[in-house]
Design a protein around this motif. Structure first.
Motif, PDB file in Angstrom:
ATOM      1  N   MET A  50      45.904  20.536  63.991  1.00 21.50           N
ATOM      2  CA  MET A  50      46.684  20.371  62.767  1.00 21.50           C
ATOM      3  C   MET A  50      48.106  19.931  63.105  1.00 21.50           C
ATOM      4  N   LYS A  51      48.215  18.745  63.671  1.00 18.43           N
ATOM      5  CA  LYS A  51      49.503  18.257  64.138  1.00 18.43           C
ATOM      6  C   LYS A  51      50.174  17.296  63.163  1.00 18.43           C
ATOM      7  N   THR A  52      49.495  16.940  62.103  1.00 20.55           N
ATOM      8  CA  THR A  52      50.060  16.043  61.089  1.00 20.55           C
ATOM      9  C   THR A  52      49.745  16.603  59.704  1.00 20.55           C
ATOM     10  N   PRO A  53      50.484  16.189  58.676  1.00 17.74           N
ATOM     11  CA  PRO A  53      50.128  16.618  57.322  1.00 17.74           C
ATOM     12  C   PRO A  53      48.690  16.281  56.954  1.00 17.74           C
ATOM     13  N   LYS A  54      48.199  15.130  57.372  1.00 18.21           N
ATOM     14  CA  LYS A  54      46.836  14.727  57.038  1.00 18.21           C
ATOM     15  C   LYS A  54      45.812  15.673  57.649  1.00 18.21           C
ATOM     16  N   SER A  55      45.965  16.002  58.946  1.00 17.33           N
ATOM     17  CA  SER A  55      45.010  16.906  59.583  1.00 17.33           C
ATOM     18  C   SER A  55      45.150  18.320  59.036  1.00 17.33           C
ATOM     19  N   PHE A  56      46.371  18.712  58.668  1.00 22.68           N
ATOM     20  CA  PHE A  56      46.578  20.028  58.071  1.00 22.68           C
ATOM     21  C   PHE A  56      45.860  20.124  56.734  1.00 22.68           C
ATOM     22  N   VAL A  57      46.021  19.113  55.885  1.00 22.98           N
ATOM     23  CA  VAL A  57      45.379  19.134  54.569  1.00 22.98           C
ATOM     24  C   VAL A  57      43.863  19.091  54.714  1.00 22.98           C
ATOM     25  N   ALA A  58      43.363  18.369  55.699  1.00 26.49           N
ATOM     26  CA  ALA A  58      41.915  18.328  55.934  1.00 26.49           C
ATOM     27  C   ALA A  58      41.390  19.716  56.294  1.00 26.49           C
ATOM     28  N   ALA A  59      42.126  20.443  57.120  1.00 23.63           N
ATOM     29  CA  ALA A  59      41.716  21.802  57.478  1.00 23.63           C
ATOM     30  C   ALA A  59      41.768  22.718  56.263  1.00 23.63           C
ATOM     31  N   LEU A  60      42.795  22.555  55.457  1.00 27.60           N
ATOM     32  CA  LEU A  60      42.924  23.347  54.234  1.00 27.60           C
ATOM     33  C   LEU A  60      41.755  23.074  53.287  1.00 27.60           C
ATOM     34  N   ALA A  61      41.384  21.817  53.152  1.00 28.12           N
ATOM     35  CA  ALA A  61      40.304  21.445  52.251  1.00 28.12           C
ATOM     36  C   ALA A  61      38.952  21.987  52.693  1.00 28.12           C
ATOM     37  N   SER A  62      38.803  22.262  53.972  1.00 26.63           N
ATOM     38  CA  SER A  62      37.518  22.735  54.494  1.00 26.63           C
ATOM     39  C   SER A  62      37.320  24.234  54.323  1.00 26.63           C
ATOM     40  N   THR A  63      38.325  24.951  53.851  1.00 28.47           N
ATOM     41  CA  THR A  63      38.242  26.404  53.689  1.00 28.47           C
ATOM     42  C   THR A  63      37.414  26.747  52.458  1.00 28.47           C
ATOM     43  N   ARG A  64      36.378  27.554  52.630  1.00 31.55           N
ATOM     44  CA  ARG A  64      35.472  27.905  51.534  1.00 31.55           C
ATOM     45  C   ARG A  64      35.369  29.430  51.429  1.00 31.55           C
TER      46      ARG A  64
END
Length: 234
Positions: free
Chosen positions: A1-15
């Protein structure tokens, strides 16, 4: 999670159960066709602009509210204040993800009232960055559980590492206690709900060295939106 894009992708994967993830979930009652993608882009844009502007302060509340960040993808920001959020970050574009009337949230109104008075942006976040709700009632707000907080904690740590803020402001006692649990130095201010508006304004304007009189005491949405925007605290 080194960029906003990768951070948001990780956030979106949380279920999680009884939790609405606005970055991947679609609300059949209020969302437009591409709502999750719009919210992901809003948050990416908000974070990218904050980092580019070297915003050095994070304001962290407890949970994402159903009238605010659940709809917009930007924490502590309702649809009434999306344009103001973009303007304060240099004129970036943030878009509505929902259909129907604009919805206002009183907590967001007070937060953006203070940000306007201060005249500089803050990175806005929540200890639990998704919308927890009661069983069978997706349009309610509940406090996240300790187990949910533990699951979300790596995201909070990752964002702090990504933004590298000089100071953290905890909005409300719950947020302050949660941040104390992870050993992050923090300044606490009163949450503006349930009679805390004046203390919230005083705490933040004192922290920034701004005259609290610059904040009016009764935030309202613009008149052209007032008829369709009902306030509620998150």
């Amino acid at each position: 999670m080194k960029t906003p894009k990768s951070f948001v992708a990780a956030l979106a994967s949380t279920r999680l159960d009884t939790v609405f993830n606005p970055y991947s979930d679609h609300c059949p009652a209020h969302d437009g066709a591409n709502a999750p993608a719009v919210r992901r882009r809003n948050l990416e844009t908000f974070l990218e602009a904050s980092i580019a502007a070297r915003v050095d302060t994070m304001w962290i509340a407890r949970d994402l509210g159903y009238r605010g960040g659940r709809r917009t993808g930007v924490p502590l920001t309702d649809e009434v204040h999306l344009n103001q959020a973009g303007s304060l970050l240099g004129g970036v574009a943030l878009h509505r993800a929902t259909k129907g009337p604009v919805v206002a949230e009183r907590t967001a109104a007070i937060v953006w009232q203070v940000l306007k008075a201060i005249g500089e942006p803050a990175v806005l976040w929540n200890v639990f960055p998704l919308h927890p709700h009661d069983v069978g009632d997706p349009f309610s707000n509940r406090c996240h559980t300790r187990a949910e907080r533990v699951i979300a904690e790596p995201l909070l740590r990752a964002l702090i590492k990504l933004v590298r803020p000089r100071r953290l402001v905890a909005i409300g006692r719950d947020a302050q206690l949660a941040l104390a649990d992870i050993g992050v130095p923090v300044v606490g201010v009163r949450h503006p709900s349930y009679g805390g508006q004046t203390e919230f304004i005083t705490g933040l304007t004192t922290l920034y060295g701004v005259d609290p009189d610059r904040c009016s005491r009764a935030p309202k949405p613009p008149l052209d939106q007032a008829a369709s925007a009902r306030f509620a605290f998150a």
